[in-house]
Design an enzyme around this catalytic site. Structure first.
Site, PDB file in Angstrom:
ATOM      1  N   SER A 274       0.839  -1.210   0.000  1.00 52.63           N
ATOM      2  CA  SER A 274       0.000   0.000   0.000  1.00 52.63           C
ATOM      3  C   SER A 274       0.871   1.255   0.000  1.00 52.63           C
ATOM      4  O   SER A 274       0.610   2.207  -0.746  1.00 52.63           O
ATOM      5  CB  SER A 274      -0.883   0.029   1.252  1.00 52.63           C
ATOM      6  OG  SER A 274      -1.855  -0.967   1.186  1.00 52.63           O
TER       7      SER A 274
ATOM      8  N   ARG B  91     -13.633  -6.908 -10.880  1.00 55.35           N
ATOM      9  CA  ARG B  91     -13.808  -6.304  -9.548  1.00 55.35           C
ATOM     10  C   ARG B  91     -14.638  -5.014  -9.627  1.00 55.35           C
ATOM     11  O   ARG B  91     -14.618  -4.320 -10.631  1.00 55.35           O
ATOM     12  CB  ARG B  91     -12.422  -6.053  -8.908  1.00 55.35           C
ATOM     13  CG  ARG B  91     -11.736  -7.388  -8.616  1.00 55.35           C
ATOM     14  CD  ARG B  91     -10.388  -7.220  -7.979  1.00 55.35           C
ATOM     15  NE  ARG B  91     -10.492  -6.644  -6.644  1.00 55.35           N
ATOM     16  CZ  ARG B  91      -9.433  -6.299  -5.917  1.00 55.35           C
ATOM     17  NH1 ARG B  91      -8.209  -6.459  -6.407  1.00 55.35           N
ATOM     18  NH2 ARG B  91      -9.595  -5.793  -4.715  1.00 55.35           N
TER      19      ARG B  91
ATOM     20  N   ASP C 137      -6.484  -8.201   4.379  1.00 53.61           N
ATOM     21  CA  ASP C 137      -5.703  -9.055   3.468  1.00 53.61           C
ATOM     22  C   ASP C 137      -5.082 -10.252   4.190  1.00 53.61           C
ATOM     23  O   ASP C 137      -4.493 -11.127   3.555  1.00 53.61           O
ATOM     24  CB  ASP C 137      -4.603  -8.224   2.792  1.00 53.61           C
ATOM     25  CG  ASP C 137      -5.193  -7.157   1.873  1.00 53.61           C
ATOM     26  OD1 ASP C 137      -6.337  -7.344   1.389  1.00 53.61           O
ATOM     27  OD2 ASP C 137      -4.523  -6.138   1.646  1.00 53.61           O
TER      28      ASP C 137
ATOM     29  N   LYS D  84     -12.215  -9.541  -3.651  1.00 52.27           N
ATOM     30  CA  LYS D  84     -10.764  -9.319  -3.708  1.00 52.27           C
ATOM     31  C   LYS D  84     -10.232  -9.952  -4.997  1.00 52.27           C
ATOM     32  O   LYS D  84     -10.986 -10.193  -5.935  1.00 52.27           O
ATOM     33  CB  LYS D  84     -10.105  -9.896  -2.453  1.00 52.27           C
ATOM     34  CG  LYS D  84     -10.459  -9.115  -1.189  1.00 52.27           C
ATOM     35  CD  LYS D  84      -9.929  -7.700  -1.249  1.00 52.27           C
ATOM     36  CE  LYS D  84     -10.344  -6.882  -0.038  1.00 52.27           C
ATOM     37  NZ  LYS D  84      -9.980  -5.475  -0.177  1.00 52.27           N
TER      38      LYS D  84
END
Ligand code: S3P
Length: 430
Positions: A22, A119, A313, A340
């Site tokens: 991230s 997604r 996650d 996801k």
């Protein structure tokens, strides 16, 4: 490529965990939007982050490696000639859509692989359109967006998504109108922390409706040096492997321990694993520490929905730990796992069943009926999902029989050195 994890002895030593995914995406994108040079140390060199590098280069920004660091020369973005391929990376596409939305004169189309193309994108498009961005109203990629002079927004971020929040904050850099995001359940705050590092403070107010995150009056970024801590979502696999394998004791140094990312540590500790944090320090505004895990027999857990954003996650890794606990574990609030890189709720249940563990998805709750030991002896379908591959290889290290995963190439998405790191602590993965 198939890989097999074979049960063996204890795991010991230091696991070298690469940089946080991230923070790596954000350092590159914010650096590309900043004036001047940004030098990044500890950048994760994995497929998702390489997709971000290629994407910002497509917008005319120069990025280069300099020894172990990466340098981004930020400035004005130009419209790419070709569609921008974001590969498997949701963070790349959702953050870049936000960035482009606030840049009048810049126009881009975004594509991705089969997983990313399936997604949901409306969650980003709806707030960006409300701010005035010109985007086609589509749930899925490919999507074209033309930057515009935007108005403000107050967006309620439910379900909690750091990608949606970040897209709105990045779009908001292109306007002086009020821009805020309300979070009844906080999502990871790396964008807020890093925007402040780039000279653009973001305020956070704790209110009865939740946290309100607002851009201030200063909305321009200045290039700077950013150091990135090690990724807790990657460390989850060696740390869980140590927690479930008798006699293990492993250390991961320089781990990001931002409290909005440590849900797995708190849960493993409540299950009885011994976890020690030491040498806490601040790195580019984020807390990092050395994390040590010792094996101990695990009790089942009950995780409530509020904790899930801080370990979203890590749920596949936690599910593996629960399989080795003695009794029923309950993990609530998992509806986001369905969207996801794969349907992770379905994939975890199927993988555990193949390994001889009873698990059910009951609405958005996962129930795992552990028996203190796991048979293994299965060929697990990863559904093209990096975290599924690493989770079931981790399970195989402590099961009674080896576990094979059908598609290990995707591990390069987030943790290309996974096999090497696991071998360095004594794991048998071939
Ligand atoms: C991320 C946020 C989370 C997480 C993803 C990375 C980020 O996704 O699952 O791997 O970098 O902001 P959501 O925003 O969909 O919750």
């Amino acid at each position: 490529m198939k890989l097999t994890a074979t049960p063996g002895g204890s795991l010991n030593g230091e696991a070298a965990i690469p940089g946080d995914k991230s923070c790596s995406h954000r350092a590159l994108i914010f650096g590309a939007m900043a004036d001047g040079e940004t030098r990044i140390s500890g950048l994760l060199e994995a497929d998702d982050v390489l997709a971000t590098i290629r994407a910002i280069e497509a917008f005319g920004i120069a990025v280069e490696r300099d020894g172990d660091d990466w340098i981004v020369r930020g400035g004005s973005w130009t419209s790419p000639e070709e569609p921008v391929d974001c590969g498997n990376s949701g963070t790349t596409v959702r953050l870049l859509m936000g960035a482009v939305a606030g840049m009048p004169g810049v126009r881009a189309s975004f594509t991705g692989d089969a997983s990313l193309s399936a997604r949901p994108m409306k969650r980003v498009i709806t707030p960006l359109s409300r701010m005035g961005a010109a985007i086609e109203d589509s749930e899925h990629l490919p999507i074209t967006i033309a930057g515009a002079r935007l108005g403000g927004i107050e967006h309620r971020n439910v379900p909690a998504s750091a990608q949606v929040k970040s897209a709105i904050l990045l779009a908001g850099l292109g306007t002086l109108a009020p821009v805020s995001v309300v979070e009844p359940f906080p999502s990871r705050d790396h964008s807020e922390i890093m925007l402040a590092q780039f000279g653009c403070p973001v305020s956070v107010d704790d209110t009865p409706e939740g946290w309100i995150i607002s851009l201030g009056e200063k909305r321009s970024l200045a290039g700077r040096a950013i150091a990135i801590g090690a990724d807790p979502s990657s460390a989850a696999f060696p740390l869980v492997a140590a927690a479930i394998t008798a006699g293990s004791d492993i250390m991961a140094r320089g781990m990001l321990v931002n409290p909005l990312r440590t849900g797995l540590y708190e849960t493993l500790e409540a299950m009885g694993a011994e976890i020690e944090l030491s040498n806490e320090r601040i790195k580019s505004g984020e807390i990092v520490a050395d994390v040590r895990v010792h094996h101990a027999p695990l009790a089942p857990c009950h995780v409530h929905a509020e904790r899930i954003p801080a370990m979203i996650d890590e749920v596949p890794a936690l599910a593996v730990a629960c399989a080795f606990a003695d009794g029923e574990s309950v993990i609530e609030g998992l509806s986001e796992l369905r969207v996801k890189e794969s349907d992770r709720l379905g994939a975890v249940v199927a993988g555990l069943a193949a390994c001889g563990v009873t698990a059910i998805a009951d609405g958005s709750t996962l129930r795992i009926f552990g028996r203190g030991k796991v048979r293994g002896g299965a060929d697990v379908a990863t559904q093209g999902d990096h975290r599924m591959a690493m989770a079931f290889l981790t399970l195989g290290l402590a099961a009674e029989q080896p576990v094979e995963v059908d598609e290990a190439g995707m591990i390069g998405t987030s943790f290309p050195s996974f096999v090497e790191v696991m071998k360095s602590i004594g794991a048998d993965i071939e």
